[in-house]
Design an enzyme around this catalytic site. Structure first.
Site, PDB file in Angstrom:
ATOM      1  CD  GLU A  68      -4.884   7.864   9.701  1.00  0.00           C
ATOM      2  OE1 GLU A  68      -4.329   8.936   9.925  1.00  0.00           O
ATOM      3  OE2 GLU A  68      -4.528   6.791  10.212  1.00  0.00           O
ATOM      4  CE1 TYR A  86       0.048   2.982  13.262  1.00  0.00           C
ATOM      5  CE2 TYR A  86      -1.941   4.149  12.580  1.00  0.00           C
ATOM      6  CZ  TYR A  86      -0.700   3.620  12.283  1.00  0.00           C
ATOM      7  OH  TYR A  86      -0.215   3.700  11.011  1.00  0.00           O
ATOM      8  CG  HIS A 102      -1.273   9.016   2.828  1.00  0.00           C
ATOM      9  ND1 HIS A 102      -1.453   7.682   3.094  1.00  0.00           N
ATOM     10  CD2 HIS A 102      -0.924   9.576   4.010  1.00  0.00           C
ATOM     11  CE1 HIS A 102      -1.208   7.436   4.377  1.00  0.00           C
ATOM     12  NE2 HIS A 102      -0.878   8.576   4.957  1.00  0.00           N
ATOM     13  CD  GLU A 104      -1.766   4.269   7.938  1.00  0.00           C
ATOM     14  OE1 GLU A 104      -1.535   4.717   9.087  1.00  0.00           O
ATOM     15  OE2 GLU A 104      -1.857   4.994   6.928  1.00  0.00           O
ATOM     16  CG  ASN A 155      -5.251   3.631   8.565  1.00  0.00           C
ATOM     17  OD1 ASN A 155      -5.367   2.673   7.810  1.00  0.00           O
ATOM     18  ND2 ASN A 155      -4.815   4.812   8.173  1.00  0.00           N
ATOM     19  NE  ARG A 183      -3.416   2.402   2.816  1.00  0.00           N
ATOM     20  CZ  ARG A 183      -3.140   3.326   3.748  1.00  0.00           C
ATOM     21  NH1 ARG A 183      -2.080   3.199   4.533  1.00  0.00           N
ATOM     22  NH2 ARG A 183      -3.917   4.375   3.901  1.00  0.00           N
TER      23      ARG A 183
END
Ligand SMILES: *[C@@H]1O[C@H](CO)[C@@H](O)[C@H](O)[C@H]1NC(C)=O
Ligand SMILES: *[C@@H]1O[C@H](CO)[C@@H](O)[C@H](O)[C@H]1NC(C)=O
Ligand SMILES: *[C@@H]1O[C@H](CO)[C@@H](O)[C@H](O)[C@H]1NC(C)=O
Ligand SMILES: *[C@@H]1O[C@H](CO)[C@@H](O)[C@H](O)[C@H]1NC(C)=O
Length: 477
Positions: A185, A327, A140, A381, A325, A95
């Site tokens: 995002e 985290y 992005h 992600e 994504n 990606r």
């Protein structure tokens, strides 16, 4: 009445169930992720135009730690090494994002930069020659600066420019690229229209970010319809969009449960509900709260614009999959915080604590699957930040933990995740943290002109997981 009893030794039965749980389903793709500004460098080479990131990082060291993406990992020149690294970790997919001003230096069709098209053709061909599929992020965060001079995303006329850019990408690369996401995002990059400290630094909190949200959603839908109507029949690919997500209530109180639900709607639903929900449009809770606050502030209109019924229908269903994504998980409670006006204040939610917590990841995936049924999910992600070092056992444990939770979500809960690309293939320019925050499974020596790449211990772990297509036994719950 009769009963058939099959007696299996307990250990064998448990082992069998576990290996099924911790194995990736057939067709599940595994890979790694980067983005153009964070790795390419060559910021002004071969005809590339200035992006809002170039401009911001050059002019605002007070917000960006002083490091820039001028050279970054030099992937513009070292992409063949990057592909070899992907091959070495047994990746099925890479990606990466395409820099808009590398294709259209002025943002307009007056100049189409053939050198930029050549670069991405070379990268894509190198990937395919090594058996790796490209998954391309179209935006992005690096709009041509010339379009920011015209207002950037809050100016809806910019949508036409974005559609023209995307058409060039589909025309030139769509024969080989089968996976596209329009935006990465939105919750993060749209803050660039709410605060001074993230590109393009347009400090118009609670107004600029909502105007930009509105245009972004129209741009997303235009791209999906363009692909659907003009390219799908011949190119047979999929188009989605990627959100950052991970929100849970701080306690089991009803109040916190409601706060978490509001937080999810303000953080993800505001972008995802218009596209993926059955009814379309902004979530009711978002609509009502922003309208009420706007009226209370004495404004003649809501700070969040409205779609026409026709626009609601046009945006609804404009995706083939959901990108996520993740985290960490933010644990939230009810309360009013943030400057007035702001999206945070409108939400009536306070983030109390952020935890790296794989059970929060699993619950978040279940929430998404329930909220937006019928769409495959790709984890675009997921990764851990540290301060560097090749013996990154903490990162290995993080990936083991989160891949375990992911496999439980898929194989036990039935969440339809079809792919996973970790963040990040290598250490990159980590936005305002510069080169100090490291996410890579490969180390990059930013002090060497060669930007030498060296595998960390986590690269070997990932190579084992991706190669065997299962979580090694010692890491299972
Ligand atoms: C951004 O806007 C807020 C609210 O209007 C203001 O208080 C703040 O000083 C501004 N920040 C900058 C860096 O201009
Ligand atoms: C389109 O792709 C799907 C899987 O992504 C595949 O099953 C199908 O055969 C493809 N169709 C064509 C016409 O290539
Ligand atoms: C919430 O309730 C569940 C079980 O109902 C319990 O396992 C969990 O620890 C509780 N969480 C908190 C934060 O109190
Ligand atoms: C950079 O790479 C070149 C060619 O591989 C090598 O000759 C040189 O010594 C390297 N320089 C550094 C500083 O690593």
């Amino acid at each position: 009445m009769w009963t058939l009893v099959i007696v299996l030794p307990a250990v064998l039965a448990t082992g069998w169930a576990q290996s099924a749980t911790y194995r990736f389903p057939d067709g599940f793709f595994l890979g790694a992720s980067t983005s153009a500004y964070q790795v390419e460098g060559a910021w002004n080479e071969d005809g590339k135009g200035e992006s809002i990131q170039d401009n911001f990082f050059h002019n605002h060291p007070e917000y960006t730690s002083g490091d820039t993406g001028d050279v970054a990992c030099d992937s513009y020149h070292k992409y063949k090494e990057d592909v070899q690294m992907l091959k070495d970790i047994n990746a099925d997919v890479y990606r990466f994002s395409i820099s808009w001003p590398r294709i259209l230096p002025t943002g307009d069709l007056d100049v189409i930069n053939q050198a930029g098209i050549d670069y991405y053709n070379n990268l894509i061909n190198e990937l395919l020659a090594n058996g790796i599929q490209p998954l391309v992020t179209i935006y992005h965060w690096d709009m041509p600066q010339s379009l920011q001079y015209l207002g950037g995303w809050p100016n809806e006329l910019i949508v036409d420019y974005f559609v023209e850019h995307a058409r060039i990408l589909f025309e030139n690369f769509g024969d080989r690229v089968k996976w596209w996401t329009t935006f990465n995002e939105p919750a993060v990059f749209l803050r660039g229209y709410a605060s001074a400290n993230i590109a393009p630094g347009q400090n118009a909190s609670g107004i600029g970010d909502y105007l930009a949200t509105h245009a972004m959603l129209k741009a997303h839908a235009r791209l999906w319809h363009l692909y659907d109507e003009q390219y799908r029949a011949t190119q047979n690919g999929s188009v989605g969009i990627t959100f950052s997500f991970g929100l849970e209530p701080l306690t089991n109180s009803t109040e916190d449960a409601e706060a978490a639900e509001r937080a999810r709607q303000f953080d993800m639903g505001i972008y995802a509900h218009p596209i993926y929900s059955a009814e379309g449009d902004y979530p009711t809770v978002v609509r009502e709260r922003v309208d009420a606050n706007s009226a209370a502030e004495g404004r003649p209109r809501s700070r969040l614009p409205s779609f026409t019924q026709e626009e609601v229908q046009y945006i609804r269903g404009s995706a083939d999959f959901i990108g996520v994504n993740h985290y960490q998980t933010d644990y939230v409670t009810s309360g009013v915080t943030g400057i007035s006006p702001s999206k945070t204040r409108d939400s009536g939610v306070i983030t109390s604590v952020s935890r790296i917590d794989s059970s929060g990841f699993r619950r978040s995936l279940n929430w998404i699957a329930n909220e937006y049924p019928g769409y495959p999910i790709i984890i675009t992600e997921n990764g851990l930040k540290d301060l560097g070092g090749r013996n990154d056992v903490t990162r290995i444990n993080y990936f083991a933990d989160f891949l375990g939770a992911l496999l439980e979500a898929v194989n036990l809960d039935g969440v339809p995740v079809i792919g996973y690309t970790l963040w990040s293939l290598m250490d990159v320019l980590e936005w305002d943290s510069g080169f100090t925050a490291k996410f890579g499974v490969y180390e990059v020596d930013f002090s060497s002109p060669n930007r030498t790449r060296t595998p960390k211990d986590s690269a070997a772990f990932i190579a084992e997981v991706y190669g065997s297509r299962q979580l090694p036994e010692q890491y299972r719950l």
